[in-house]
Each structure stands twice: as structure tokens, then as C-alpha cells.
Design a protein around this motif. Structure first.
Motif, PDB file in Angstrom:
ATOM      1  N   ARG A   1      30.300  42.666  36.382  1.00 31.80           N
ATOM      2  CA  ARG A   1      31.157  41.208  36.173  1.00 31.80           C
ATOM      3  C   ARG A   1      29.688  40.028  37.671  1.00 31.80           C
ATOM      4  O   ARG A   1      29.893  38.556  37.313  1.00 31.80           O
ATOM      5  CB  ARG A   1      32.576  40.637  36.195  1.00 31.80           C
ATOM      6  CG  ARG A   1      33.376  40.921  35.156  1.00 31.80           C
ATOM      7  CD  ARG A   1      35.049  40.640  34.984  1.00 31.80           C
ATOM      8  NE  ARG A   1      35.718  41.327  36.674  1.00 31.80           N
ATOM      9  CZ  ARG A   1      35.951  43.296  36.122  1.00 31.80           C
ATOM     10  NH1 ARG A   1      35.989  43.719  34.777  1.00 31.80           N
ATOM     11  NH2 ARG A   1      37.223  43.611  36.943  1.00 31.80           N
TER      12      ARG A   1
ATOM     13  N   ARG B   1      34.465  48.091  45.678  1.00 31.67           N
ATOM     14  CA  ARG B   1      35.956  47.913  44.907  1.00 31.67           C
ATOM     15  C   ARG B   1      36.022  48.812  43.793  1.00 31.67           C
ATOM     16  O   ARG B   1      36.276  49.424  43.639  1.00 31.67           O
ATOM     17  CB  ARG B   1      36.501  46.614  44.759  1.00 31.67           C
ATOM     18  CG  ARG B   1      36.134  45.801  45.486  1.00 31.67           C
ATOM     19  CD  ARG B   1      36.461  44.339  46.771  1.00 31.67           C
ATOM     20  NE  ARG B   1      37.245  43.985  45.442  1.00 31.67           N
ATOM     21  CZ  ARG B   1      37.106  42.311  45.555  1.00 31.67           C
ATOM     22  NH1 ARG B   1      36.991  41.959  46.460  1.00 31.67           N
ATOM     23  NH2 ARG B   1      38.306  42.029  43.936  1.00 31.67           N
ATOM     24  N   ASP B   2      34.581  49.072  43.298  1.00 28.82           N
ATOM     25  CA  ASP B   2      34.637  49.627  41.914  1.00 28.82           C
ATOM     26  C   ASP B   2      34.810  51.538  42.089  1.00 28.82           C
ATOM     27  O   ASP B   2      35.745  51.726  41.198  1.00 28.82           O
ATOM     28  CB  ASP B   2      33.418  49.372  40.946  1.00 28.82           C
ATOM     29  CG  ASP B   2      34.039  48.219  40.701  1.00 28.82           C
ATOM     30  OD1 ASP B   2      34.258  47.665  40.274  1.00 28.82           O
ATOM     31  OD2 ASP B   2      31.924  47.846  40.052  1.00 28.82           O
TER      32      ASP B   2
ATOM     33  N   GLY C   1      28.430  49.660  33.193  1.00 35.00           N
ATOM     34  CA  GLY C   1      29.307  49.198  33.848  1.00 35.00           C
ATOM     35  C   GLY C   1      30.785  47.893  32.683  1.00 35.00           C
ATOM     36  O   GLY C   1      30.534  47.656  32.377  1.00 35.00           O
ATOM     37  N   ASN C   2      31.961  48.405  33.583  1.00 37.21           N
ATOM     38  CA  ASN C   2      33.397  47.621  33.162  1.00 37.21           C
ATOM     39  C   ASN C   2      33.743  47.066  34.274  1.00 37.21           C
ATOM     40  O   ASN C   2      34.418  46.919  34.256  1.00 37.21           O
ATOM     41  CB  ASN C   2      33.670  47.973  32.018  1.00 37.21           C
ATOM     42  CG  ASN C   2      34.222  49.552  32.387  1.00 37.21           C
ATOM     43  OD1 ASN C   2      33.777  49.953  34.025  1.00 37.21           O
ATOM     44  ND2 ASN C   2      34.751  49.979  32.068  1.00 37.21           N
ATOM     45  N   GLY C   3      33.083  47.584  35.241  1.00 27.42           N
ATOM     46  CA  GLY C   3      33.983  47.043  36.339  1.00 27.42           C
ATOM     47  C   GLY C   3      33.435  45.530  37.562  1.00 27.42           C
ATOM     48  O   GLY C   3      32.610  44.740  36.854  1.00 27.42           O
ATOM     49  N   GLU C   4      33.902  44.918  38.251  1.00 28.19           N
ATOM     50  CA  GLU C   4      33.732  44.077  39.251  1.00 28.19           C
ATOM     51  C   GLU C   4      32.024  43.961  39.926  1.00 28.19           C
ATOM     52  O   GLU C   4      32.092  42.754  40.005  1.00 28.19           O
ATOM     53  CB  GLU C   4      34.414  43.895  40.870  1.00 28.19           C
ATOM     54  CG  GLU C   4      35.629  44.575  40.496  1.00 28.19           C
ATOM     55  CD  GLU C   4      36.814  43.535  41.598  1.00 28.19           C
ATOM     56  OE1 GLU C   4      36.158  42.372  42.405  1.00 28.19           O
ATOM     57  OE2 GLU C   4      37.950  44.133  42.000  1.00 28.19           O
TER      58      GLU C   4
ATOM     59  N   THR D   1      33.737  56.837  37.274  1.00 25.17           N
ATOM     60  CA  THR D   1      35.320  56.907  36.399  1.00 25.17           C
ATOM     61  C   THR D   1      36.217  57.641  37.021  1.00 25.17           C
ATOM     62  O   THR D   1      36.071  58.092  37.676  1.00 25.17           O
ATOM     63  CB  THR D   1      35.409  57.018  34.566  1.00 25.17           C
ATOM     64  OG1 THR D   1      34.471  58.575  34.725  1.00 25.17           O
ATOM     65  CG2 THR D   1      33.971  56.694  34.239  1.00 25.17           C
TER      66      THR D   1
ATOM     67  N   PRO E   1      28.820  52.581  41.765  1.00 25.52           N
ATOM     68  CA  PRO E   1      29.984  51.793  40.552  1.00 25.52           C
ATOM     69  C   PRO E   1      30.193  52.051  39.602  1.00 25.52           C
ATOM     70  O   PRO E   1      31.176  52.239  39.023  1.00 25.52           O
ATOM     71  CB  PRO E   1      29.833  50.629  40.834  1.00 25.52           C
ATOM     72  CG  PRO E   1      27.966  50.376  40.131  1.00 25.52           C
ATOM     73  CD  PRO E   1      27.646  51.549  41.531  1.00 25.52           C
TER      74      PRO E   1
ATOM     75  N   GLU F   1      38.918  52.097  43.358  1.00 25.50           N
ATOM     76  CA  GLU F   1      39.793  51.508  42.133  1.00 25.50           C
ATOM     77  C   GLU F   1      39.866  52.814  42.235  1.00 25.50           C
ATOM     78  O   GLU F   1      41.071  53.189  41.370  1.00 25.50           O
ATOM     79  CB  GLU F   1      39.521  50.930  41.486  1.00 25.50           C
ATOM     80  CG  GLU F   1      40.366  50.578  40.330  1.00 25.50           C
ATOM     81  CD  GLU F   1      39.528  49.419  39.024  1.00 25.50           C
ATOM     82  OE1 GLU F   1      38.153  49.363  39.573  1.00 25.50           O
ATOM     83  OE2 GLU F   1      40.079  49.475  38.162  1.00 25.50           O
ATOM     84  N   LYS F   2      38.482  53.796  41.946  1.00 20.69           N
ATOM     85  CA  LYS F   2      38.540  55.235  40.712  1.00 20.69           C
ATOM     86  C   LYS F   2      40.035  56.306  41.506  1.00 20.69           C
ATOM     87  O   LYS F   2      40.013  56.839  42.027  1.00 20.69           O
ATOM     88  CB  LYS F   2      37.794  55.264  40.775  1.00 20.69           C
ATOM     89  CG  LYS F   2      36.685  54.159  39.446  1.00 20.69           C
ATOM     90  CD  LYS F   2      37.641  53.597  38.385  1.00 20.69           C
ATOM     91  CE  LYS F   2      36.265  52.999  37.524  1.00 20.69           C
ATOM     92  NZ  LYS F   2      36.273  51.910  38.341  1.00 20.69           N
TER      93      LYS F   2
END
Lengths: 212, 212
Positions: B185, B35-36, B179-182, B96, B93, B39-40
């Protein structure tokens, strides 16, 4: 003028490579990597200083000897100059001139190149008196925090070539794959080649007889 | 329009992470990484296709099922389209939007992002019928040779974020650091944190009780 500072310990470096290189070879290999780095900082127009633990000479750089630990030596050096400083590690031989130029052209107060595994491979600081280094451990996060606490803006530079510090046997494959300088030529002269075993890429060293 | 193709195997992925994640967690983690990436590619304006070994759905992508090996599936896909193709792995992931945009803007016929250890994490091919892939082993060198033999110019893209594919426990630290995505998290929700032990940075997972 930007001062490039390269910390260097000439004696018995890179002990994690002892499995494939003896001490004399590791000392020469460390010098070859250093020369690859010095070539690029010099080409980029930096005044290059080797911050060494003992007297040492490498073409293209002046040597400053400080018999101190890495952090102490660098922080003393930072406090002694007003010029912008590029702290760059000696074991990132894949660095290119374009890499250095792009770091020197950042608009932020600092630039940081993370190494793999949480380290810091390069820091560019426009006002060195406002910064201090804290290498070892998760130094990337530490340096980001130090900059933040000092109110300095930071750009994190995204580069595989500069994030690749050479510490272990597995890292040598990156030099053989992507290098084109003295460190690669030295490894090849010692008989290192790329090997593929069960899909994993590694390095193989031919019989030591000629090299030793 | 550029077609982003993401090979994906939903079932029992990332077995080298079995030491810290059970199969259900690895399947969910692989989805979070995917998903990360999706998204990009979507933000970059690509038409994103999941090239899956079985029926699967992820928001933002269409799924094409090919019950073939990685190379066979991709090469069949390459032969079936005339649009520029961005082959991008699902396990990077940290990618960017800027990374993708810079790849899509190269002037050369192809762009290749090497992974650490001789792999290939992304290939951009403007005329897919002139190229074929050969993943596994030292695929970076293989892809450089395939392009050369086809008379295609290649730009090698220098990016730490895209060279970082997540295969082993040690790689997870890069997600927690950068990282800063799913995926980040999700790891944090499972209790993963950065640990520093004798100067080495790694990851630690809190008691599994809540997560399992």
C-alpha cells in the motif's frame, strides 16, 4: 494420467548466459537442466512430453515437434488433449519430486508457480480445454486473469526452488548452492565455483582452457 | 514460547533503493516492511522483539537496543535466552502466517530459509545457546556448516515468499505482484506501478511531485 509438457528450444538457448558459456556449452547446459526437470516429472508419474521446436531426444520423455511460438505451440497442445496438463519450464533445475507431488495434489482447478519478476514457471491445469497460456511479460498476472475469466480456481504455489529459473550469470549461484543434479555437476565440470566479493555472492569460472 | 527476533536499523536503511526512494521514504518503507513481518510473527503467537541499533517503537514488538553489528548483537542475544528463537529479517514483507507456522512446526533442531543469492532470511533455533549466526556473504552455507558442526539437524525451508528480500528496485515488483500488506500500500501511495518494457517486468514511479 497427468501429462507434463516441457517447452524446449534446443538451438542456441539461454543467450543471456553467453558471457560465461559459449553456444555449445549453453546447448549442453540447457539439456542438463532439462534432464533434471524430466527426472522429477517422470518420478512423479507424469507422462512427460517435450514440446520442441525441432526433432530432439531426451531420455524419459516423448518429443512432439511444433514449429510455432511458445504460446501458439502450448495452446494448440492444450486444445488437443483432455488429460490434466502440467506445463513446466525446462530451466528450473532445482525442482524436486516433492514440489511436483504437491502441485499435482492441489484441490483447485489450476495451480500456478510464479517465477521471479512476474513470470510463470509452471501451470497445472486439470481441464486444459478451459485454459490458454500467455507467456512473456507479466505472465503471472495474465495467467491469474485467464483462470479467473474462465471461472477456474487457482492455487499459487510458494516455492523458491521452482521460482528460480536460470537465465543469467547471477542465477548460476543458486544451482551451485542448492542444486544436486546434472546441471550442477555440469557447471562444476566447467570450473564454476561460488565466489564472494565485497559481501556479494556470485560465480567464478576457472580458466576456460580445459573446458573449451 | 518462541521469541521472534527481528534485527532492524531505523536510520538510512535500504540505500540500494536510493534511486527511487529518498531517505525519509526509505525509512518509512522499511517500517512498513517491518510491520508486515511483525504482524505475521505476532499472529503466529511469537513474542516479537525488535533488535534495534537505536530506540524505536513498532506496535506488536518490544525493542531491545544493542549498539553492535548484526552478528554481534544477534549472538549476544542468542547467548542470553533459553527459549526457541526465530531470527527473521525485516525486509521480507511477503511472509505469510502459514510460512511462520510451517517453520515453527519443523521436527529438526533448526530451520533455515535461504535468501536469493546465498543469503539467509530466517533461522529458527530450538536451543539458541548451541548456535551462532554469521550473516553477510554466503551466509546460507555458513549457517548450514555451523549447524552441522554443532550436531544440529537442519530443515531448509523452500519458500519463494520468504526468500524474497527487498533490496533493489527490481525487487519492488515482487511486492506489487504478490504483496497484500502495508509495504504494498505504501509503494502504491507513492505512485509505483508495474511496468512491462520489452517483455521485462519492472516498476515505474509516477511523478514525484505529489509524493515528495
Amino acid at each position: 494420467m497427468v501429462i507434463a509438457v516441457i517447452p524446449f528450444r534446443p538451438e542456441n538457448p539461454k543467450t543471456r548466459l553467453s558471457c560465461v558459456l559459449d553456444q555449445a556449452e549453453r546447448e549442453k547446459f540447457a539439456l542438463m537442466m532439462l534432464r533434471d526437470v524430466v527426472e522429477k516429472t517422470t518420478l512423479a508419474g507424469c507422462s512427460t512430453i517435450l514440446l520442441s521446436t525441432e526433432k530432439y531426444h531426451v531420455d524419459g520423455a516423448s518429443t512432439v515437434v511444433k514449429e510455432l511460438g511458445l504460446n501458439e505451440a502450448l495452446n494448440e497442445f492444450l486444445s488437443e488433449t483432455d488429460e490434466p496438463i502440467l506445463i513446466i519450464m525446462s530451466d528450473i533445475p532445482l525442482v524436486t519430486l516433492e514440489n511436483i507431488e504437491s502441485i499435482l495434489s492441489v484441490e483447485s482447478d489450476c495451480a500456478i508457480v510464479p517465477g521471479r519478476g512476474g513470470g510463470t514457471n509452471t501451470i497445472f491445469i486439470k481441464e486444459p480445454s478451459r485454459f490458454r497460456v500467455d507467456f512473456y511479460g507479466a505472465s503471472f498476472l495474465d495467467h491469474m486473469n485467464i483462470a479467473k475469466e474462465a471461472g477456474l480456481s487457482v492455487e499459487v504455489i510458494d516455492t523458491f526452488r521452482m521460482s528460480t529459473d536460470i537465465d543469467e550469470k547471477e542465477d548460476l549461484v543458486e544451482i551451485l548452492l542448492h542444486g544436486n543434479g546434472e546441471s550442477r555437476r555440469y557447471l562444476e565440470s566447467l570450473g564454476f565455483t561460488i565466489s564472494v566479493n565485497k559481501g556479494r555472492v556470485g560465480v567464478h569460472r576457472d580458466s576456460h582452457e580445459e573446458a573449451l
